[in-house]
Design a protein around this motif. Sequence first.
Motif, short mmCIF file in Angstrom:
data_model
loop_
_atom_site.label_atom_id
_atom_site.label_comp_id
_atom_site.label_asym_id
_atom_site.label_seq_id
_atom_site.Cartn_x
_atom_site.Cartn_y
_atom_site.Cartn_z
N ASN A 50 0.79 -1.24 0.13
CA ASN A 50 0.03 -0.17 -0.14
C ASN A 50 0.95 1.32 -0.04
OD1 ASN A 50 -2.60 -1.40 -0.05
ND2 ASN A 50 -2.61 -1.45 2.05
N TYR A 51 1.92 1.17 0.60
CA TYR A 51 2.84 2.29 0.52
C TYR A 51 3.42 2.63 -0.65
CZ TYR A 51 7.32 4.89 1.71
OH TYR A 51 8.15 5.91 1.40
N ILE A 52 3.67 1.56 -1.31
CA ILE A 52 4.37 1.59 -2.68
C ILE A 52 3.27 2.21 -3.57
CG2 ILE A 52 5.40 0.13 -4.71
CD1 ILE A 52 7.62 0.75 -2.77
N LYS A 53 2.10 1.69 -3.29
CA LYS A 53 1.21 2.03 -4.39
C LYS A 53 0.86 3.57 -4.32
CE LYS A 53 -4.01 1.60 -4.87
NZ LYS A 53 -5.10 0.93 -4.42
N ASP A 54 0.91 4.06 -3.13
CA ASP A 54 0.72 5.39 -2.83
C ASP A 54 1.78 6.36 -3.24
OD1 ASP A 54 -1.58 4.89 -1.47
OD2 ASP A 54 -1.08 4.90 0.56
N LEU A 55 3.01 5.63 -3.28
CA LEU A 55 4.25 6.42 -3.76
C LEU A 55 4.23 6.71 -5.34
CD1 LEU A 55 7.34 7.26 -3.12
CD2 LEU A 55 7.98 5.01 -3.64
N LEU A 56 3.70 5.66 -5.73
CA LEU A 56 3.89 5.57 -7.50
C LEU A 56 2.83 6.11 -7.86
CD1 LEU A 56 4.85 1.73 -8.16
CD2 LEU A 56 6.22 3.78 -8.15
N VAL A 57 1.29 6.30 -7.11
CA VAL A 57 0.48 7.24 -7.90
C VAL A 57 0.65 8.81 -7.65
CG1 VAL A 57 -1.94 7.95 -6.96
CG2 VAL A 57 -1.38 5.43 -7.41
N ASP A 58 1.46 9.04 -6.33
CA ASP A 58 2.06 10.21 -6.29
C ASP A 58 3.01 10.87 -7.16
OD1 ASP A 58 0.28 10.63 -4.02
OD2 ASP A 58 1.80 10.25 -2.58
N ALA A 59 3.84 9.82 -7.65
CA ALA A 59 4.86 10.13 -8.82
C ALA A 59 4.37 9.91 -10.31
CB ALA A 59 5.76 8.97 -8.75
N GLY A 60 2.74 10.06 -10.35
CA GLY A 60 2.35 10.54 -11.61
C GLY A 60 1.85 9.27 -12.22
N GLY A 61 1.58 7.83 -11.70
CA GLY A 61 1.22 6.63 -12.02
C GLY A 61 -0.34 6.61 -12.31
N VAL A 62 -0.91 5.90 -13.25
CA VAL A 62 -2.37 5.79 -13.42
C VAL A 62 -2.97 4.85 -12.25
CG1 VAL A 62 -4.34 5.02 -15.03
CG2 VAL A 62 -2.44 6.23 -15.63
N GLU A 63 -3.91 5.14 -11.71
CA GLU A 63 -4.18 4.20 -10.41
C GLU A 63 -4.57 2.92 -10.85
OE1 GLU A 63 -6.65 4.71 -6.21
OE2 GLU A 63 -6.67 6.28 -7.69
N ASP A 64 -5.13 2.51 -11.92
CA ASP A 64 -5.46 1.29 -12.22
C ASP A 64 -4.26 0.35 -12.59
OD1 ASP A 64 -8.22 1.72 -12.27
OD2 ASP A 64 -8.42 2.15 -14.29
N LYS A 65 -3.23 0.86 -13.28
CA LYS A 65 -1.95 0.29 -13.59
C LYS A 65 -1.27 0.04 -12.30
CE LYS A 65 -1.33 1.60 -18.23
NZ LYS A 65 -0.35 2.29 -19.35
N VAL A 66 -1.13 0.83 -11.34
CA VAL A 66 -0.54 1.02 -9.99
C VAL A 66 -1.08 -0.15 -9.22
CG1 VAL A 66 0.31 1.97 -8.11
CG2 VAL A 66 0.46 3.44 -10.24
N SER A 67 -2.54 -0.16 -9.31
CA SER A 67 -3.03 -1.19 -8.30
C SER A 67 -2.85 -2.56 -9.04
CB SER A 67 -4.74 -1.06 -8.38
OG SER A 67 -5.00 0.40 -7.87
N GLY A 68 -2.63 -2.71 -10.40
CA GLY A 68 -2.62 -4.07 -10.91
C GLY A 68 -0.90 -4.48 -10.43
N LEU A 69 -0.29 -3.47 -10.50
CA LEU A 69 1.20 -3.88 -9.92
C LEU A 69 1.23 -4.12 -8.65
CD1 LEU A 69 4.57 -4.01 -10.59
CD2 LEU A 69 4.32 -1.45 -10.20
N SER A 70 0.53 -3.37 -7.71
CA SER A 70 0.68 -3.57 -6.26
C SER A 70 0.06 -5.09 -6.01
CB SER A 70 -0.33 -2.58 -5.41
OG SER A 70 -0.22 -2.62 -4.20
N THR A 71 -0.98 -5.42 -6.60
CA THR A 71 -1.52 -6.78 -6.55
C THR A 71 -0.59 -7.98 -6.84
OG1 THR A 71 -3.93 -5.84 -6.99
CG2 THR A 71 -3.69 -8.10 -7.00
N THR A 72 -0.08 -7.79 -7.88
CA THR A 72 0.84 -8.88 -8.61
C THR A 72 2.26 -8.99 -7.57
OG1 THR A 72 0.40 -8.14 -10.74
CG2 THR A 72 2.63 -9.42 -10.36
N LEU A 73 2.75 -7.64 -7.18
CA LEU A 73 3.68 -7.71 -6.28
C LEU A 73 3.25 -8.51 -4.90
CD1 LEU A 73 5.43 -4.52 -6.80
CD2 LEU A 73 6.10 -6.64 -7.59
N ASN A 74 2.21 -7.97 -4.51
CA ASN A 74 1.61 -8.62 -3.30
C ASN A 74 1.43 -10.23 -3.27
OD1 ASN A 74 0.21 -9.10 -0.72
ND2 ASN A 74 -1.06 -7.07 -0.95
N GLN A 75 1.00 -10.65 -4.43
CA GLN A 75 0.90 -12.00 -4.66
C GLN A 75 2.36 -12.82 -4.69
OE1 GLN A 75 -1.49 -12.48 -7.97
NE2 GLN A 75 -3.36 -11.84 -6.84
N GLN A 76 3.17 -12.27 -5.32
CA GLN A 76 4.43 -12.59 -5.26
C GLN A 76 5.08 -12.88 -4.02
OE1 GLN A 76 6.39 -10.69 -8.38
NE2 GLN A 76 5.34 -11.55 -10.12
#
Length: 752
Positions: A50-76
């Motif tokens: 969740n911390y990484i997700k907030d960081l990447l969204v603040d850095a200009g990331g699209v929330e859907d793509k960042v959420s997908g990345l966060s979910t993938t990393l979470n599972q791994q």
Amino acid sequence: MSNIRLQVLQAVPSIDPIVADYAVGYIQHVSNSTEDSVLAQQVDINQEMNYIKDLLVDAGGVEDKVSGLSTTLNQQLTKQLKDNVAKLEITGDTSKRLLDVNLLRQNNSKRDINSSLALLSASNDIEHTGRQMESRVDKKKLEKQERKIAKKVAKRNNKFVQYEASKLLNEKQTDDYDSFFLEINPLDFGSSAGKSKDIKIDNFDLYIGDGQRILSEASLTLAYGRRYGLVGQNGIGKSTLLRALSRRELNIPKHISILHVEQEIRGDDTPALQSVLDADVWRKNLLGEESKITERINEIEKLRVEFDEESNEVRKLDNEREDLEKHLQDINDKLYEMESEKAESRAASILYGLGFTKESQHQETKSFSGGWRMRLSLARALFCKPDLLLLDEPSNMLDVPSITYLAKYLQSYEATVLVVSHDRAFLNEVATDIIHQHSERLDYYRGSNFDSFYSTREERIKNQRREYENQMAYRNHLQQFIDKFRYNAAKSSEAQSRIKKLEKLPILEPPEDDRAVTFKFPDPDNLSPPILQMQDVTFGYSPDKILLRNCELDVQMDSRIAFCGGNGTGKTTLLKLLMEQLSPLEGFINRNGRLRIGYFAQHHVDAMDLSLSAVSWMSQTFPGKSDEEYRRHLGSFGISGTLGLQKMQLLSGGQKSRVAFAALCLAQPHILILDEPSNHLDTQGLDALADALINFKGGVLMVSHDVSIIDKVCREIWVAEDSKVYRFPGDIHAYKKHILAAADAAGVVKKH
């Protein structure tokens, strides 16, 4: 976990590189934490992602793509955590067991987390989200940002100011060679295949400590496998550039190893050969780790027999042994890659080529003088075979045989070499390219040794001067027309047209002219021979250790003699005998009663009072002239203007040498005896010295390692070796071939 950076960049294409580096490092740290027996119990994957997700969204990331990345990393990471925890329950943490081989025996004793951490020497330094984490600050990037801020502050205030940098940058630096080597060159067990070892650094500025800029928006390009000669006038900042590269203050990829020969090693009880072997810190540490792992594996074999074959203890031991054997294989592969088994013979060969006999290679380093310790530093660097070898005036510490060996060695060096030198012959043999540092920039002369660089540069300056003069003439022509007809109604339109032409012309800088330097030695009065003779002279500092035996030498007013030979063969001793600073054990030294000798000592600075100006020192040491006469005399050796009135401690090494040359002329000598006169002089000074010696009407004897000046000035080559002094039948180039032939016969010079 793989391709973390790629996943982050795909999710946030516009992310700032520094933020991307931080995010990737943070995710990698979380991944590493799942493998730690202590941190694995505390890591909260959901909270971290969740911390990484907030960081990447603040850095200009699209929330859907960042959420997908966060979910993938979470599972791994969750899967990785479960697998690692399961293994840790059986095996325990084996990552630090080599620090204490008795840890297994004590595994049943009760201790809290803090005492366990203390036992394993674990340390953490930044508290975050309720748990301890290692600092992941990239100090190089932090330094870069600090420099940018400092520059902005200075620009805003229109002056250089002391900007208070981050405390992280003020940490105490260690003087320990091993620690510094590993900090600059971290050992990577991953394959470096496919990684380019070319170096390209664009648009950087470089300052010295007092804020003075020596390079502005410069670009440095070093192609792997090329040998670059870095040339320029004394004080231009060449050594500063080498030092910045050696400390990675400039952006050099981590997989490129660097070694800089800058200062002599500290003497201790270590034998010279072992000192060279220890210089390869990677090999030294790997051999130590190999020994510890082997010892631990042998201990595991003994421990297994104490437990039942199906017990948990045996399973733990087997898992630990499997991990250790895998790491041991990695170590053996790395040692094989660096040809560890050939290390001792290669180190001995390098030392022999640099003048160390087989006996002296086993002497303690503290028994050697400063010059020989500098040779040891050079030998250590050659032995390590770094990807980028940085050499600062290496020929200043070597004699002709050693320089010949070094040049031959570097010709077959497979990595990149950047060498600062004013020795033309050395650069002609070694350099494949020349970099000329001047006017806060770097100019490249690719495919050039020193001679071709010099001629190309002269032609380039002529063309620049011609272009500049043509443009200035054209500008003057336009300006004259404008001044004449600017207010003439009939010609005003033509005048305006010329004004526009004048404004569009590119502004050319006048080509820089290296200030010509000339030396002049005064013509002596005539003497009748014999002038200076040695007859059957034998000398030793003790009767049982003879250094020179049965020496014969005759010096005339037109003599041009160069003494060559390895260090310790008696060259400087022979000069001191001629100067009557030493007395022979046998034989005679005959001198004309009216003979005056000008002696230039290798360590001439020791005889100077550096707290005085050159004018004051000369007036005290050689009284009888006015200050104006001393200043005029110093000016003939390039010490002009206010230089003669500054304290000599503020002068460069080359400028102090010029003062010494000016001083030895005041006695109007008949014979010049020179011990390493070329040290510290730049190209202009060397040219001026050679011309002055050629035109001198008296005799010249010199000990020098500079092949170029010997070739220009001297007509006789005398060699000191095996307690003898004899005239060599040939010139300096023939002598170098003789040295290489002898080295080939001894098996010293070979392709490395």
